[in-house]
Design a protein around this motif. Structure first.
Motif, PDB file in Angstrom:
ATOM      1  N   SER A 215       0.811  -1.223   0.000  1.00  0.00           N
ATOM      2  CA  SER A 215       0.000   0.000   0.000  1.00  0.00           C
ATOM      3  C   SER A 215       0.844   1.273   0.000  1.00  0.00           C
ATOM      4  O   SER A 215       0.332   2.353  -0.318  1.00  0.00           O
ATOM      5  N   THR A 216       2.109   1.157   0.347  1.00  0.00           N
ATOM      6  CA  THR A 216       3.001   2.324   0.313  1.00  0.00           C
ATOM      7  C   THR A 216       4.174   2.097  -0.641  1.00  0.00           C
ATOM      8  O   THR A 216       5.166   2.817  -0.590  1.00  0.00           O
ATOM      9  N   SER A 217       4.049   1.116  -1.515  1.00  0.00           N
ATOM     10  CA  SER A 217       5.122   0.789  -2.453  1.00  0.00           C
ATOM     11  C   SER A 217       4.948   1.536  -3.769  1.00  0.00           C
ATOM     12  O   SER A 217       3.971   2.253  -3.971  1.00  0.00           O
ATOM     13  N   GLN A 218       5.889   1.336  -4.676  1.00  0.00           N
ATOM     14  CA  GLN A 218       5.793   1.947  -5.996  1.00  0.00           C
ATOM     15  C   GLN A 218       4.619   1.398  -6.807  1.00  0.00           C
ATOM     16  O   GLN A 218       4.181   2.021  -7.777  1.00  0.00           O
ATOM     17  N   ALA A 219       4.113   0.232  -6.422  1.00  0.00           N
ATOM     18  CA  ALA A 219       2.991  -0.387  -7.130  1.00  0.00           C
ATOM     19  C   ALA A 219       1.637   0.079  -6.621  1.00  0.00           C
ATOM     20  O   ALA A 219       0.597  -0.401  -7.090  1.00  0.00           O
ATOM     21  N   ALA A 220       1.641   1.028  -5.682  1.00  0.00           N
ATOM     22  CA  ALA A 220       0.415   1.374  -4.952  1.00  0.00           C
ATOM     23  C   ALA A 220      -0.419   2.417  -5.687  1.00  0.00           C
ATOM     24  O   ALA A 220      -0.467   3.581  -5.290  1.00  0.00           O
ATOM     25  N   SER A 221      -1.099   2.026  -6.733  1.00  0.00           N
ATOM     26  CA  SER A 221      -2.115   2.895  -7.323  1.00  0.00           C
ATOM     27  C   SER A 221      -3.359   2.849  -6.440  1.00  0.00           C
ATOM     28  O   SER A 221      -3.545   1.898  -5.670  1.00  0.00           O
ATOM     29  N   PRO A 222      -4.243   3.848  -6.529  1.00  0.00           N
ATOM     30  CA  PRO A 222      -5.491   3.766  -5.748  1.00  0.00           C
ATOM     31  C   PRO A 222      -6.268   2.483  -6.022  1.00  0.00           C
ATOM     32  O   PRO A 222      -6.870   1.908  -5.115  1.00  0.00           O
ATOM     33  N   GLN A 223      -6.274   2.038  -7.289  1.00  0.00           N
ATOM     34  CA  GLN A 223      -6.973   0.801  -7.636  1.00  0.00           C
ATOM     35  C   GLN A 223      -6.372  -0.393  -6.925  1.00  0.00           C
ATOM     36  O   GLN A 223      -7.083  -1.236  -6.369  1.00  0.00           O
ATOM     37  N   VAL A 224      -5.041  -0.485  -6.930  1.00  0.00           N
ATOM     38  CA  VAL A 224      -4.368  -1.616  -6.284  1.00  0.00           C
ATOM     39  C   VAL A 224      -4.602  -1.590  -4.781  1.00  0.00           C
ATOM     40  O   VAL A 224      -4.910  -2.625  -4.169  1.00  0.00           O
ATOM     41  N   VAL A 225      -4.476  -0.432  -4.163  1.00  0.00           N
ATOM     42  CA  VAL A 225      -4.648  -0.353  -2.705  1.00  0.00           C
ATOM     43  C   VAL A 225      -6.057  -0.762  -2.301  1.00  0.00           C
ATOM     44  O   VAL A 225      -6.253  -1.569  -1.380  1.00  0.00           O
ATOM     45  N   ARG A 226      -7.063  -0.223  -2.977  1.00  0.00           N
ATOM     46  CA  ARG A 226      -8.444  -0.591  -2.660  1.00  0.00           C
ATOM     47  C   ARG A 226      -8.672  -2.078  -2.882  1.00  0.00           C
ATOM     48  O   ARG A 226      -9.321  -2.757  -2.072  1.00  0.00           O
ATOM     49  N   THR A 227      -8.102  -2.604  -3.955  1.00  0.00           N
ATOM     50  CA  THR A 227      -8.311  -4.004  -4.304  1.00  0.00           C
ATOM     51  C   THR A 227      -7.683  -4.947  -3.294  1.00  0.00           C
ATOM     52  O   THR A 227      -8.319  -5.891  -2.817  1.00  0.00           O
TER      53      THR A 227
END
Length: 303
Positions: A215-227
């Motif tokens: 959730s705080t990584s470079q991969a953390a888009s809003p979509q990814v975090v919510r998912t």
């Protein structure tokens, strides 16, 4: 303004409520008539058909599930079927009326509808939205508009209660093209997130810790975090904000557009196959985060 609103599902009911609260004279139609009851109690008028809703309207706003529902509402006929002459384009609106289609539809149907609506004297805007049902109910949607600039200006008294951001992508069809692209990207992100969490489980990692780190990584888009948070909570049946079936529909429409314009979609093709597997497993009406159930399958189950 006198506004007709078609489609009172999870998104449409909140959007229609915003228009009513803004003081518009609202006529509402839904395929299941009981869905109009709450809005009628608040001052809206229920219509028996889309044509009735649109009669004498300054604008019609539609928020429907797919091409089939949209075609039925606007044309009053099923594809290749008998005409019922009860669609919006059978109505007589006020001069210069706006046709605002907020549904996520195929680019081909939007192109056809643009021509039909314009020929019938309507000013057409394709205006798909991003945002979940809570954003629809509180007027915080982002509107992705394809329209003539003067038509967009005329529509702003209707669009402003619905949104906190309006992006004008160009002529009719441009908003839909962008919406299909962004929803296809979302499908890929959701499938990738499910695969990542399934791999983390197999590797013996603590899933809650993995979710916090991602959730705080470079991969953390809003979509990814919510998912990933919903996947960790395992709550795909608790609150269906966007079903796997609807995500699959949007992805398929996007791939149709890609084929029409010569685009390559190897990653999206894999994503669509995962959504097909979700529907085949009988989980299409669960929240789209149920896709992790497909990612968790043993390798032999994918053969």
């Amino acid at each position: 303004m006198r506004v007709a609103f078609l489609g009172l599902g999870r998104m449409g009911s909140g959007m229609a409520g915003r228009l009513l609260a803004a003081g518009h004279d609202l006529s509402v139609w839904n395929r299941t008539p009981s869905r109009t009851d709450l809005l009628v109690a608040l001052g809206a008028t229920a219509a028996a058909t889309p044509r009735e809703a649109a009669g004498g309207a300054d604008a019609v706003v539609a928020m429907l599930a797919d091409d089939h529902a949209s075609r039925r509402a606007w044309l009053g006929a099923d594809p290749g079927g008998e005409s019922h002459a009860d669609g919006v384009l059978d109505a007589t609106p006020n001069p210069g009326a706006l046709a605002i289609e907020c549904s996520t539809l195929s680019h081909g149907w939007v192109s056809e509808l643009t021509g039909r609506a314009t020929a019938a004297g309507w000013r057409y805007l394709d205006c798909p939205v991003t945002g979940l049902p809570d954003a629809a109910a509180s007027g915080r949607l982002t509107l992705l508009v394809g329209a003539d600039a003067t038509d967009l200006d005329a529509a702003r008294p209707i669009l402003e209660p619905l949104s906190d951001k309006v992006i004008h992508f160009g002529a009719p069809g441009a908003g839909t093209a962008y919406k299909l692209i962004v929803n296809l990207l979302g499908a890929i992100q959701i499938g990738s997130a499910a695969e990542a969490l399934a791999l983390a489980e197999r590797a013996g990692l603590d899933l809650a810790q993995v979710v916090d780190a991602l959730s705080t990584s470079q991969a953390a888009s809003p979509q990814v975090v919510r998912t990933i948070r919903r996947m960790l909570a395992d709550d795909a049946d608790a609150e269906v904000t966007f079903s796997g079936r609807l995500r699959r529909k949007d992805a398929a429409y996007a791939l149709d557009l890609a084929r029409a314009i010569g685009g390559r979609t190897p990653f999206a093709d894999v994503s669509l196959a995962g959504l097909d597997a979700l529907l085949a497993a009988g989980r299409g009406d669960a929240n789209e985060t149920a896709i992790i159930e497909i990612a968790r399958r043993a390798p032999e189950e994918h053969r």
